[in-house]
Every structure is written in structure tokens, then in C-alpha cells.
Write a protein that holds these residues in place. Structure first.
Motif, mmCIF file in Angstrom:
data_model
loop_
_atom_site.group_PDB
_atom_site.id
_atom_site.type_symbol
_atom_site.label_atom_id
_atom_site.label_comp_id
_atom_site.label_asym_id
_atom_site.label_seq_id
_atom_site.Cartn_x
_atom_site.Cartn_y
_atom_site.Cartn_z
ATOM 1 N N LYS A 67 32.689 55.796 64.618
ATOM 2 C CA LYS A 67 33.694 55.771 63.566
ATOM 3 C C LYS A 67 33.048 56.108 62.233
ATOM 4 N N PRO A 68 33.789 56.773 61.325
ATOM 5 C CA PRO A 68 33.244 57.046 59.993
ATOM 6 C C PRO A 68 33.467 55.843 59.066
ATOM 7 N N PHE A 69 32.557 55.668 58.123
ATOM 8 C CA PHE A 69 32.718 54.636 57.106
ATOM 9 C C PHE A 69 33.397 55.252 55.895
ATOM 10 N N LYS A 70 34.487 54.638 55.446
ATOM 11 C CA LYS A 70 35.251 55.135 54.306
ATOM 12 C C LYS A 70 35.295 54.052 53.236
ATOM 13 N N PRO A 71 34.279 54.007 52.372
ATOM 14 C CA PRO A 71 34.242 52.949 51.352
ATOM 15 C C PRO A 71 35.361 53.114 50.331
ATOM 16 N N GLN A 72 35.889 51.998 49.866
ATOM 17 C CA GLN A 72 36.944 52.053 48.864
ATOM 18 C C GLN A 72 36.410 52.630 47.559
ATOM 19 N N LYS A 73 37.271 53.332 46.824
ATOM 20 C CA LYS A 73 36.835 53.952 45.571
ATOM 21 C C LYS A 73 36.755 52.943 44.437
ATOM 22 N N ARG A 74 37.661 51.971 44.431
ATOM 23 C CA ARG A 74 37.655 50.947 43.393
ATOM 24 C C ARG A 74 37.506 49.581 44.042
ATOM 25 N N TYR A 75 36.802 48.715 43.398
ATOM 26 C CA TYR A 75 36.600 47.387 43.956
ATOM 27 C C TYR A 75 36.615 46.354 42.842
ATOM 28 N N LEU A 76 36.941 45.145 43.201
ATOM 29 C CA LEU A 76 37.028 44.049 42.244
ATOM 30 C C LEU A 76 35.626 43.560 41.883
ATOM 31 N N LYS A 77 35.333 43.480 40.599
ATOM 32 C CA LYS A 77 34.092 42.889 40.136
ATOM 33 C C LYS A 77 34.366 41.466 39.684
ATOM 34 N N LEU A 78 33.628 40.529 40.234
ATOM 35 C CA LEU A 78 33.701 39.136 39.798
ATOM 36 C C LEU A 78 32.335 38.779 39.215
ATOM 37 N N ILE A 79 32.305 38.518 37.934
ATOM 38 C CA ILE A 79 31.049 38.364 37.196
ATOM 39 C C ILE A 79 30.916 36.934 36.695
ATOM 40 N N SER A 80 29.799 36.284 37.033
ATOM 41 C CA SER A 80 29.535 34.931 36.558
ATOM 42 C C SER A 80 29.193 34.959 35.074
ATOM 43 N N LEU A 81 29.671 33.934 34.353
ATOM 44 C CA LEU A 81 29.463 33.884 32.909
ATOM 45 C C LEU A 81 28.614 32.685 32.491
ATOM 46 N N GLY A 82 27.697 32.283 33.334
ATOM 47 C CA GLY A 82 26.790 31.199 32.992
ATOM 48 C C GLY A 82 27.354 29.850 33.356
ATOM 49 N N GLU A 83 28.299 29.345 32.574
ATOM 50 C CA GLU A 83 28.971 28.111 32.919
ATOM 51 C C GLU A 83 29.925 28.396 34.086
ATOM 52 N N SER B 285 39.254 36.447 32.366
ATOM 53 C CA SER B 285 38.153 35.500 32.537
ATOM 54 C C SER B 285 38.657 34.075 32.395
ATOM 55 N N GLY B 286 37.833 33.136 32.884
ATOM 56 C CA GLY B 286 38.178 31.734 32.752
ATOM 57 C C GLY B 286 37.682 30.919 33.930
ATOM 58 N N PRO B 287 37.796 29.586 33.860
ATOM 59 C CA PRO B 287 37.346 28.708 34.947
ATOM 60 C C PRO B 287 38.057 28.961 36.269
ATOM 61 N N ALA B 288 39.337 29.333 36.212
ATOM 62 C CA ALA B 288 40.086 29.565 37.449
ATOM 63 C C ALA B 288 39.480 30.717 38.243
ATOM 64 N N LEU B 289 38.982 31.720 37.533
ATOM 65 C CA LEU B 289 38.367 32.860 38.224
ATOM 66 C C LEU B 289 37.020 32.476 38.821
ATOM 67 N N TRP B 290 36.313 31.540 38.181
ATOM 68 C CA TRP B 290 35.072 31.056 38.804
ATOM 69 C C TRP B 290 35.375 30.324 40.103
ATOM 70 N N ARG B 291 36.441 29.505 40.075
ATOM 71 C CA ARG B 291 36.814 28.791 41.305
ATOM 72 C C ARG B 291 37.211 29.782 42.398
ATOM 73 N N TRP B 292 37.865 30.865 42.020
ATOM 74 C CA TRP B 292 38.239 31.895 42.994
ATOM 75 C C TRP B 292 36.984 32.556 43.557
ATOM 76 N N LYS B 293 36.070 32.925 42.651
ATOM 77 C CA LYS B 293 34.815 33.535 43.103
ATOM 78 C C LYS B 293 34.041 32.565 43.996
ATOM 79 N N ASP B 294 34.013 31.306 43.629
ATOM 80 C CA ASP B 294 33.312 30.303 44.418
ATOM 81 C C ASP B 294 33.894 30.213 45.830
ATOM 82 N N ARG B 295 35.230 30.247 45.947
ATOM 83 C CA ARG B 295 35.869 30.186 47.273
ATOM 84 C C ARG B 295 35.507 31.410 48.103
ATOM 85 N N ILE B 296 35.479 32.587 47.474
ATOM 86 C CA ILE B 296 35.135 33.813 48.194
ATOM 87 C C ILE B 296 33.690 33.747 48.679
#
Length: 722
Positions: free
Chosen positions: A324-340, A353-364
Motif C-alpha cells: 500500500k502507498p503512504f499518503k501523509p496528510q497535507k495539514r496537521y494539528l500542532k499542539l504546542i506546550s507553553l511551559g505551564e 491557547s489555554g489550560p483546556a488545550l493542555w488537558r486535551w494534549k495530555d489526553r492525546i
């Protein structure tokens, strides 16, 4: 026919333990390809997950949280794990060259070795650290943070590279220092006029976060030199820095340039099915790969998305099936940690940005790690409806361990050998129960001879051979003899002639290395095929004076032990998939190390044995029975392999544990580890106190650990544990 009865015919070698290979291992364990032998080559027993690195640096995660346990994954997948660096590949001979061991043959191979952030700036190698490989950077960060916290150095950090990685790590390190009550002095150095890899909205948010964290951002600057305590810029400015981190771009591993692999800017070129141009037997994936058919930035998301395609195409390469061929997506979601505990999400030029997005990134991130940690239990084959009486009870008990955990219990062994008579030849001086038989050689001293074989603990024939050879030599060393010759006894699982040849070559090379080191010669042996790999050796040794036996100990002698205990528990847990990979790797590495120098320093012992299948208590009891003495030992003085105590407290034990308890009862403090069967265990020697202190001191001078664990007393009786 059960899949384990199918002969092995193809070797698949995964070079590197990156994210894609980790996911392939999980899928392989769920649905292995019968007839294929899987090998993984990686420098360490774990591989860090990049997505959680900033959180670890900031102090939100423990080190264990972001480590992929490759030892457990490989056990689940039925793969052997070779803990070493790949250094070259010979695609003509189909060999992967590995540091400090013989080359590994392959029929199909795949690279997922990641990248390095090592930069060609003067002084970088000596005074800086790249953000990748992550394990090196993580250790430098821990050491730096400890030194800053204790006040030994200033909290000065320079980060080279203003991309996403540089920003995340700058914020993470600043947050960790602030959380420790330390004013951070972090400088982020970027050669471009602005931060790179971010859209306008995301860039403004990150710049604001850098200012809030008191990270100094300097753009449009070029680093020309790195020193121990500062960084020199092209302008001549000196930036104070006790920790300099390189995070500017992705650099390929240098050794790839010495191979004949097709490269693009140093990265391995691939085709849509992830194999190399013109070579359908070699694949590459993740950051180490270049995809000219679909150019993409270096990001872990592509390795994760490529894993199912890689798994399918590896199986196709091994079975001559469609790919099978690999077809990588052209756009992807960036989740960037902001220290805290806050994160930024960017996609389609939108940024939030915000704490809710950190919790989302943490779950992923945690979901990804859980997938590689929560492995389905291995189900035993279904039993027939009707079995002979007693068979079901035995099968319902603990599965048979490998190594010395598979030995017959000492009580059964003594009963089975009770009909044997003593030696009738005056030249045979053996006493049943000693480590080796003793033969008097006219005019030439004494010869000792012993035989040992091991049911494989692990899938790696070479490492298993080293352990089996050290284990067999233990009987010779325990008699105070110099190893002389060895005969091998090898049982290979059912495999093709090509794999037989490859496996025997690995076994022979590993055995020769151990016996050469010991001063012995391999003079022959016997090899056959059977249900599983078994490796053993018959070894002889020479000694001018009467060999050391079990029966010469004296009251007041100290008991000296040269190696930790707990290997049986660790290997039993490894078989169940519950041991930490780092603990398994540490134990295996110790078990594979020869003990000739320890034996040399214990040559004045009154009695000696090696601690193997009957456990430490069983071997102490053997000395006591033969010498008609008792023993007092201190449980706290006995060295234990990392992780073994915790596993013991959780009720893990080897299949030989209960027979060992019956063979050597103790009184006083209870410690199950005393009855744990050891493979290639330490030497146990009884020496007068002064001689014991000298031996321990001399071994320590050579970097060999040993300790006094107790002493012998008058009168026969059970072992007292204090």
C-alpha cells in the motif's frame, strides 16, 4: 498446526525504536506472521516519546511516563531486542553491523532511528547538548537542575533555535526553574528575523508567553562558538550559559553518510510504499526518512500515521504480497506546550491557547502511551476437554520459567540421585552435590568437569549464549579452577537452513568471546533442532591443588557474595510482561558478565559455590550441610537487582520458588528473594574475616562489587535471617 510449530524462514530487522516501529511491534504482537523472526536493534531498553518531553522538562511528568518500554513491547511481539547502536548496513550481504557484536542478518529491514540536534558549531560537542536524542538531553537537564537547586551553578540557559522545539523547551525549562523558586535566565537564540514554524497568530501568542516567562528572545543572531559557561554570537556578544541546548532543525545521524543508502540531505530516501528506491527489502520511516514523493516537515504525527502502512508493507515484503502507498496528510494539528499546564493549538492559520488545550494534549499523549503500555495478556493455547489425571493442575500452576527457573527442585534431584554409588576409581574424587566432578590427574594436579544447559530466557541467541557460558563456567570458578575446554550442546527451534546458519554463527561468536576471555577453548559439541532454543556447555578446568568444595568451611567464616539476587523474579515477571524493561536489561547485562576476576580474588576460600537454581538460601544450606555448620545472614546486606524487591512484594515468583523453600527452610526474618533461583548468579564463598576483607577490597579496586552477607556458626541447623 499451531503457529509456533511453523519453521522460521525469514528475518525481519527493525533498526531503531521510534514511534512507528513501536506501533508495528504492538500490531505484530496482536497478529504475528508465522515463519518470520523479528529483531529490534536499539541503544537502550526504552525510547522516549517526543510529545511529552516538554511536559517532562517542565516537571509535569515523571521520566517513566514518557518512556516507551521496548523490552516489554518486544516480549509481547515475540521479538529479540539487541541493545546496541547500528553502525552500518551491507545491502549486498544483507547484514546490519552493530556495535560490539557480530552483524545481524536480515531478509527485510526497516529504519526508524530518528534524528539528532547535534550542530556543527565549534565547542558544541564538548559543551552543549542537542534536544535529540532525548535521553541524553533529559539526563543533562536533570543534572543541571540538581546543580542549580543546590546552588552550585547559576540558572543560565541558552537555547539555539527558535522553532517549535526551541520555544517549547525554553518555556519548559523556565517554568521548572520558577517552580523551584529560582529566577530563570533563559535566552532563546534564533538566526531568522522571527520565530519559525508558526503562523502569525501562533507566533504572537508564543512571543507573549516567552516574555511572561522571562525568556529573552534574540532574533537575527548567529552562534559562532560555544564555551563551558557562555555562547559567542557573530557580533562578539557573549551570552552566559551553564546549559546550552541545540534545537535548531533536524540533523541526520552521521553514520548514514558512510553507507550506500540513497540519501537526500543526509536522510534516507523512500518511495510511496516506504521502501528504498530500487531496494524493496529495506524501509525507512519517521524523522530519519525523506519522502520526496510527499515532502513534509519532521513531525511525529507522520510516523504515527505511517505505522499501519509500514506494518502492512513489511508483511507484504516477507510474503511477496501487494503493498500500500503512504499518503501523509497535507495539514496537521500542532499542539504546542507553553511551559505551564497550558498549550497552543494551530491549524489552518488558526491558533487557540489555554489550560483546556493542555488537558486535551495530555489526553492525546497519554492515550498514545497507554496503547503501548496496556498490552493485551498473552492467552495460553486452549486445552483439550479430556486430560490425564493431574495434568490440568500442573498446567494451571505457574508457567515454566526459563534459565535456572526451569531446573528440577533440589529435593527431587537428591532423591533421584540417591541410588548412585560413590566413585569406585581412585582417580575420581567427586562428592555428589559439589559444583563439579573432580578427577586426580597423575603428576598434573586436579581436573574438574561440569555440565549445564539453560532453557532460553530471551529470544536473542547471542546474549543467551553469553549468559549460558557464564553460567556453565560458574561451576569451574566455584571450584577455584582455571577453565580449560568446553563442549557445546545446542538445541535450535525449527528453522530453515539459512536461519540455522545465521543463528549458529551468532551463538559461536558469542561463546568464543566468553570462553576466550576465560582462557578456555571450545573443542566441539552437538547441535540439534527441537521445540525451543536451549543452550548448554560441558566445561573442564584445572587446578594444581585440591579444588575448593562445599565441605571445607569453618565456623566464623564470612560469607561473601559477588552478584545481586532476584534475577529469577525479574525473568518470571518479564515472561508475564510485568517487569520494567530497564530492570530486565540491567539484570541480563550483569548475568552476561564473566566472573573470572572475582574467582581469582576468592581463591583462598575454605568453601565456595555459585548461586544458581536452588537460590541463595539453598546454596548457603549446601555449604552448611557439607561442612556441618549453621549460618546467620543479614537480609539488608544482600544486594538485590533493581526492581526485584518490588516484584517480590507484589507476589511474583519463579516456578522453582516453592521447591526451593522446601529445600532450605529459614528462621527469623522472612524474605522470598532468598529462595529465588538465579541464572549465572554470583559466587558465594566462605572465608576467614581477614581474607574476606582483603578479597572485597581487591575486587573493589578492579571495579567488581562484592559484599559480606553473613557468617557461619557451629552446629547444624536452619539458616537464621536477621
Amino acid at each position: 498446526m499451531h503457529r509456533h510449530d511453523i519453521p522460521l524462514t525469514q528475518d525481519l530487522v527493525l533498526i531503531g525504536g521510534g514511534h512507528a516501529h513501536a506501533l508495528v511491534l504492538r500490531k505484530w504482537g496482536m497478529n504475528p506472521l508465522p515463519g518470520a523472526r523479528l529483531t529490534v536493534i536499539n541503544p537502550g531498553p526504552t525510547a522516549p516519546y517526543t510529545g511529552m518531553l516538554p511536559g517532562y522538562i517542565a516537571g509535569h511528568y515523571s521520566r517513566e511516563t514518557l518512556e516507551i518500554d521496548l523490552v516489554r513491547l518486544c516480549r509481547f511481539a515475540g521479538a529479540r531486542l539487541i541493545l546496541s547502536h547500528a553502525t552500518d548496513i551491507d545491502r549486498t550481504a544483507r547484514l546490519v553491523h552493530v556495535e560490539d557484536r557480530a552483524p545481524i542478518a536480515y531478509d527485510v529491514a526497516s529504519f526508524d532511528i530518528g534524528i539528532t540536534a547535534k550542530m556543527g558549531i565549534p565547542g558544541f560537542d564538548g559543551f552543549a547538548v542537542g534536544a535529540k536524542p532525548l535521553d541524553v538531553y533529559a539526563k543533562r537537564w536533570r543534572d543541571f537542575l540538581a546543580a542549580v537547586t543546590s546552588g552550585d551553578i547559576e540558572p543560565e540557559i541558552a537555547v539555539i533555535g527558535g522553532g517549535v522545539a526551541g520555544c517549547e523547551l525554553s518555556l519548559a525549562m523556565a517554568h521548572a526553574l520558577s517552580s523551584a523558586g529560582i529566577e530563570p535566565r533563559v535566552t532563546l537564540l534564533q538566526s531568522d528575523p522571527t520565530l519559525s514554524g508558526l503562523g502569525n497568530r501562533a507566533r504572537h501568542t508564543v512571543e507573549a508567553k516567552l516574555r511572561g516567562a522571562k525568556v529573552t528572545l534574540r532574533t537575527g543572531v548567529r552562534v559562532t562558538e560555544i564555551a563551558a559557561d557562555h555562547v559567542v554570537l557573530g557580533s562578539g556578544d557573549k551570552i552566559p550559559s551553564q546549559l546550552t541546548v541545540g534545537a535548531a532543525g533536524a540533523f541526520p545521524h552521521e553514520w548514514l553518510a558512510q553507507t550506500d543508502l540513497p540519501l537526500r540531505d543526509g536522510f534516507i530516501e523512500t518511495t510511496p510504499d516506504l521502501s528504498l528506491p530500487g531496494d524493496p527489502t529495506v524501509f525507512a520511516v519517521g524523522d530519519c526518512a525523506a519522502m520526496p514523493f510527499a515532502p513534509r516537515p519532521k513531525a511525529g504525527v507522520f510516523a504515527v500515521r505511517a505505522a499501519p502502512i509500514l506494518y502492512h508493507n513489511l508483511r507484504a515484503a516477507l510474503t511477496n504480497g501487494p503493498r500500500k502507498p503512504f499518503k501523509p496528510q497535507k495539514r496537521y494539528l500542532k499542539l504546542i506546550s507553553l511551559g505551564e499546564k497550558s498549550a497552543l493549538a494551530e491549524k489552518f492559520d488558526l491558533a487557540f491557547s489555554g489550560p483546556a488545550l493542555w488537558r486535551w494534549k495530555d489526553r492525546i499523549d497519554r492515550a498514545f502511551m497507554d496503547k503501548l503500555d496496556d498490552l493485551p495478556p498473552m492467552q495460553p493455547p486452549a486445552l483439550p476437554d479430556t486430560l490425564a489425571q493431574g495434568a490440568r493442575d500442573i498446567l494451571a500452576a505457574k508457567p515454566l520459567c526459563g534459565g535456572c527457573g526451569a531446573k528440577v527442585g533440589n529435593t527431587v534431584l537428591r532423591n533421584g540421585l540417591s541410588s548412585l554409588q560413590g566413585p569406585t576409581d581412585a582417580a575420581v574424587l567427586s562428592v555428589l552435590g559439589d559444583d563439579a566432578a573432580v578427577l586426580k590427574q597423575p603428576g598434573a594436579g586436579f581436573q574438574v568437569i561440569s555440565a549445564d544447559h539453560l532453557r532460553a530466557l530471551i529470544h536473542d541467541p547471542a546474549l543467551m549464549t553469553r549468559i549460558a557460558a557464564v553460567h556453565a563456567l560458574g561451576d569451574i570458578w566455584a571450584m577455584g579452577a582455571q577453565p580449560q575446554v568446553a563442549l557445546s550442546s545446542i538445541v535450535l527451534p525449527h528453522m530453515s537452513q539459512a536461519l540455522q546458519s545465521r543463528t549458529l554463527q551468532e551463538i559461536t561468536d558469542a561463546a568464543r568471546a566468553i570462553f576466550d576471555h576465560a582462557g578456555a577453548t571450545i573443542v566441539g559439541g552437538h547441535t540439534s533442532m527441537g521445540a525451543e532454543m536451549t543452550i548448554g556447555f560441558t566445561v573442564t578446568g584445572m587446578r594444581e591443588t585440591p579444588p575448593i568444595t562445599l565441605s571445607g568451611a569453618q565456623a566464623g567464616d564470612c560469607l561473601v557474595l559477588t552478584r545481586p539476587i532476584g534475577s529469577g523474579i525479574i525473568m518470571a515477571a518479564h515472561m508475564e510482561g510485568t517487569a520494567r524493561g530497564a530492570d530486565v536489561a540491567q539484570a541480563l547485562n550483569e548475568m552476561a558478565e564473566p566472573q573470572d576476576r572475582q574467582a581469582f580474588h576468592l581463591r583462598r576460600a575454605n568453601a565456595m559455590t555459585d548461586v544458581t537454581g536452588f537460590g541463595l538460601a539453598g546454596h548457603i544450606a549446601a555449604i552448611c550441610r557439607a561442612s556441618r555448620l549453621s549460618a546467620e545472614i543479614s537480609a539488608d546486606a544482600i544486594p538485590v537487582y533493581s526492581g526485584a524487591r518490588d516484584l517480590s512484594d507484589r507476589g511474583v515468583h519463579s516456578s522453582l520458588y516453592h521447591p526451593n523453600v522446601d529445600n532450605a527452610p529459614t528462621r527469623g526474618r522472612s524474605d522470598p528473594l532468598l529462595h529465588d533461583p538465579q541464572t549465572a548468579g554470583g559466587l558465594l564463598a566462605a572465608l576467614p574475616p581477614a581474607e574476606a576483607e582483603i578479597a572485597i577490597r581487591d575486587m573493589a579496586a578492579e571495579g567488581k562489587k562484592s559484599c559480606i552477607i553473613g557468617h557461619l556458626t557451629d552446629g547444624e541447623g536452619p539458616i537464621t535471617v536477621l
